[in-house]
Design an enzyme around this catalytic site. Structure first.
Site, PDB file in Angstrom:
ATOM      1  N   TYR A 121       0.818  -1.212   0.000  1.00  0.00           N
ATOM      2  CA  TYR A 121       0.000   0.000   0.000  1.00  0.00           C
ATOM      3  C   TYR A 121       0.854   1.265   0.000  1.00  0.00           C
ATOM      4  O   TYR A 121       0.400   2.317  -0.448  1.00  0.00           O
ATOM      5  CB  TYR A 121      -0.913   0.036   1.226  1.00  0.00           C
ATOM      6  CG  TYR A 121      -2.232  -0.684   1.045  1.00  0.00           C
ATOM      7  CD1 TYR A 121      -2.279  -2.026   0.730  1.00  0.00           C
ATOM      8  CD2 TYR A 121      -3.432   0.002   1.194  1.00  0.00           C
ATOM      9  CE1 TYR A 121      -3.485  -2.685   0.576  1.00  0.00           C
ATOM     10  CE2 TYR A 121      -4.645  -0.638   1.039  1.00  0.00           C
ATOM     11  CZ  TYR A 121      -4.674  -1.980   0.726  1.00  0.00           C
ATOM     12  OH  TYR A 121      -5.870  -2.621   0.574  1.00  0.00           O
ATOM     13  N   LYS A 165       3.251 -15.198   1.788  1.00  0.00           N
ATOM     14  CA  LYS A 165       3.583 -16.028   0.623  1.00  0.00           C
ATOM     15  C   LYS A 165       5.099 -16.234   0.616  1.00  0.00           C
ATOM     16  O   LYS A 165       5.798 -15.772  -0.302  1.00  0.00           O
ATOM     17  CB  LYS A 165       3.096 -15.352  -0.663  1.00  0.00           C
ATOM     18  CG  LYS A 165       1.593 -15.463  -0.892  1.00  0.00           C
ATOM     19  CD  LYS A 165       1.147 -16.830  -1.399  1.00  0.00           C
ATOM     20  CE  LYS A 165       1.572 -17.037  -2.845  1.00  0.00           C
ATOM     21  NZ  LYS A 165       1.243 -18.429  -3.304  1.00  0.00           N
ATOM     22  N   ASP A 185      -2.709 -17.966   0.170  1.00  0.00           N
ATOM     23  CA  ASP A 185      -3.710 -18.544  -0.745  1.00  0.00           C
ATOM     24  C   ASP A 185      -4.400 -19.738  -0.091  1.00  0.00           C
ATOM     25  O   ASP A 185      -5.625 -19.884  -0.144  1.00  0.00           O
ATOM     26  CB  ASP A 185      -3.081 -18.908  -2.101  1.00  0.00           C
ATOM     27  CG  ASP A 185      -1.863 -19.817  -1.997  1.00  0.00           C
ATOM     28  OD1 ASP A 185      -1.288 -19.937  -0.889  1.00  0.00           O
ATOM     29  OD2 ASP A 185      -1.483 -20.425  -3.013  1.00  0.00           O
ATOM     30  N   ASP A 245      -6.367  -7.201   3.666  1.00  0.00           N
ATOM     31  CA  ASP A 245      -7.497  -6.569   2.980  1.00  0.00           C
ATOM     32  C   ASP A 245      -8.377  -7.639   2.343  1.00  0.00           C
ATOM     33  O   ASP A 245      -9.602  -7.643   2.500  1.00  0.00           O
ATOM     34  CB  ASP A 245      -6.958  -5.607   1.916  1.00  0.00           C
ATOM     35  CG  ASP A 245      -8.067  -4.892   1.170  1.00  0.00           C
ATOM     36  OD1 ASP A 245      -9.006  -4.406   1.843  1.00  0.00           O
ATOM     37  OD2 ASP A 245      -8.007  -4.822  -0.063  1.00  0.00           O
ATOM     38  N   ASP A 302     -12.251  -9.369   3.782  1.00  0.00           N
ATOM     39  CA  ASP A 302     -13.511  -9.362   3.019  1.00  0.00           C
ATOM     40  C   ASP A 302     -14.071 -10.780   2.931  1.00  0.00           C
ATOM     41  O   ASP A 302     -15.277 -11.008   3.037  1.00  0.00           O
ATOM     42  CB  ASP A 302     -13.292  -8.828   1.596  1.00  0.00           C
ATOM     43  CG  ASP A 302     -13.647  -7.354   1.467  1.00  0.00           C
ATOM     44  OD1 ASP A 302     -13.448  -6.623   2.454  1.00  0.00           O
ATOM     45  OD2 ASP A 302     -14.120  -6.938   0.392  1.00  0.00           O
TER      46      ASP A 302
HETATM   47  C1  IPM Z   1     -10.460  -1.578   3.622  1.00  0.00           C
HETATM   48  C2  IPM Z   1     -10.707  -0.887   2.310  1.00  0.00           C
HETATM   49  C3  IPM Z   1      -9.569   0.079   2.035  1.00  0.00           C
HETATM   50  C4  IPM Z   1      -8.292  -0.726   1.897  1.00  0.00           C
HETATM   51  C5  IPM Z   1      -9.774   1.002   0.817  1.00  0.00           C
HETATM   52  C6  IPM Z   1     -11.073   1.771   0.902  1.00  0.00           C
HETATM   53  C7  IPM Z   1      -8.608   1.943   0.631  1.00  0.00           C
HETATM   54  O1  IPM Z   1     -10.871  -1.840   1.301  1.00  0.00           O
HETATM   55  O2  IPM Z   1     -10.330  -0.879   4.645  1.00  0.00           O
HETATM   56  O3  IPM Z   1     -10.427  -2.814   3.657  1.00  0.00           O
HETATM   57  O4  IPM Z   1      -7.970  -1.232   0.807  1.00  0.00           O
HETATM   58  O5  IPM Z   1      -7.588  -0.849   2.899  1.00  0.00           O
HETATM   59 MG    MG Z   2     -10.931  -3.869   2.005  1.00  0.00          MG
END
Ligand code: IPM
Ligand code: MG
Length: 368
Positions: A142, A192, A225, A249, A253
């Site tokens: 990042y 990884k 993975d 990240d 999700d």
């Molecule tokens: C998260 C989001 C952020 C990230 C974005 C909005 C920059 O996806 O907090 O998970 O990638 O960290």
């Molecule tokens: Mg995210």
């Protein structure tokens, strides 16, 4: 003694709607639990760009550094997709994380019993799930340099750099081990190391910190993975997952869906202790700005409200009040309160964002 200070940055899309419900919860704790907060509000993301031409002003940044905690809604929207990279809404959020040095991002994925049938996975795989993803938040790909889009031999080349120092790895590893001590004592670290040198260093440093300081914790390592696959195959094998910025990240999700809806997942981003002993902190839902439903009163405010519960626990040492708020949310879900994202195949009329807030406030009243 003055009240602790909160800066609310509601941001874009559904951010303002869900933060309106958080504000009502904050007021409730002030009135009913004698836990007053001094709340200020400001702009971040696209709405800040619209007014100031930048997604976060220096003044807002400075204010964020001074308050006891920042509560953020969400940033971004399709109208900002073609902006220059340096002023995209997401840059405002990343600047807050970086300049406040919020390196430890805690993303708990808990499956509320009442929602076990809403996951895309079978009930017995997710019922009772309670895992914590500890994501490194201020380094890695990042922020690594060099980065950018360059021309090489007449051709465009996109470059990003995965970069971790051993100090950065060691401090996030400590955060994960400390948390594990308060939970089941298990950490699984994901990288990884089979293809990335930064992954090899990650594995080495995590192992060193473990051996030197946390031999009581059970540590395992997994390629990220495989970790993603294991998360959907048998998520309850995990307790604390320790991972870097990008894998965190993605894996968070993925973990969100185990709980039934992305609208349920809170997060805490913590840094070093301030002069008053509290950690630098920002609390935000894991979900984004959801432009498709913004402004319609359909959004689920629970992820943001659970993020405030994390603030009570991690910034203000109010674990019992955090549990009260989490309990109120569990109660309304058991009673069948559902926003649109939580509607099952059986259908029914979803609650609006405000009605969900009403239900949670009523459950809080009933908890007294
Ligand atoms: C998260 C989001 C952020 C990230 C974005 C909005 C920059 O996806 O907090 O998970 O990638 O960290
Ligand atoms: Mg995210």
């Amino acid at each position: 003694m003055s009240n602790p200070s909160l800066l609310i940055l509601a941001g874009d899309g559904i951010g303002p709607e869900v933060m309106d419900e958080v504000k009502r919860i904050i007021t409730w704790f002030g009135e009913k639990r004698d836990l007053g907060f001094d709340v200020t509000e400001d702009l971040v993301g696209g709405c800040a760009y619209d007014v100031h031409g930048v997604p976060l002003t220096d003044a807002t940044m400075a204010h964020a550094q001074e308050v006891d905690a920042v509560l953020l809604g969400a940033v971004g929207g399709p109208q900002y997709d073609n902006l220059d990279f340096s002023v995209k809404p997401e840059r405002g959020l990343l600047r807050l994380r970086k300049e406040m040095d919020l390196f430890a991002n805690l993303r708990p994925a808990q499956c509320f019993d009442a929602l076990a049938d809403f996951s895309s996975l079978k009930r017995d795989i997710v019922a009772g799930l309670d895992i914590m993803i500890v994501r490194e938040l201020t380094s890695g790909v990042y922020f690594g340099e060099p980065r950018g889009i360059h021309i090489e031999n007449g051709m465009r080349v996109g470059i990003n750099t995965q970069r971790y120092t051993e100090a950065e790895i060691a401090r996030i590893a400590r955060s994960a081990f400390e948390l594990a001590r308060k939970r089941s004592g298990k950490v699984c670290s994901m990288e990884k190391a089979n293809v990335m040198e930064s992954g090899i260093l990650w594995r080495d440093v995590v192992t060193e910190v473990h051996q030197a300081e946390y031999p009581d914790i059970e540590l395992s390592h997994m390629y990220a993975d495989n970790g993603a696959m294991q998360l959907v195959r048998a998520p309850k094998q995990f307790d604390v997952i320790l991972t870097d910025n990008l894998f965190g990240d993605i894996l968070s999700d993925c973990a969100a869906m185990l709980t039934g809806s992305l609208g349920m997942l809170p997060s805490a981003s913590l840094g070093q202790p301030m002069a008053n002993g509290r950690p630098k902190a920002m609390y935000e839902p894991v979900h984004g700005s959801a432009p498709d439903i913004a402004g319609q009163g359909k959004a689920n405010p629970i992820a943001s409200i659970l993020s405030f519960a994390m603030a009570l626990r991690y910034s203000f040492d109010q674990g019992a009040e955090a549990a009260r708020l989490e309990g109120a949310i569990a109660k309304v879900l058991e009673d069948g309160a559902r926003t649109g994202d939580l509607m099952g195949p059986e259908g029914g009329t979803p609650l609006s964002t405000t009605q969900m807030g009403d239900a949670i406030l009523a459950a809080l009243d009933a908890s007294l």
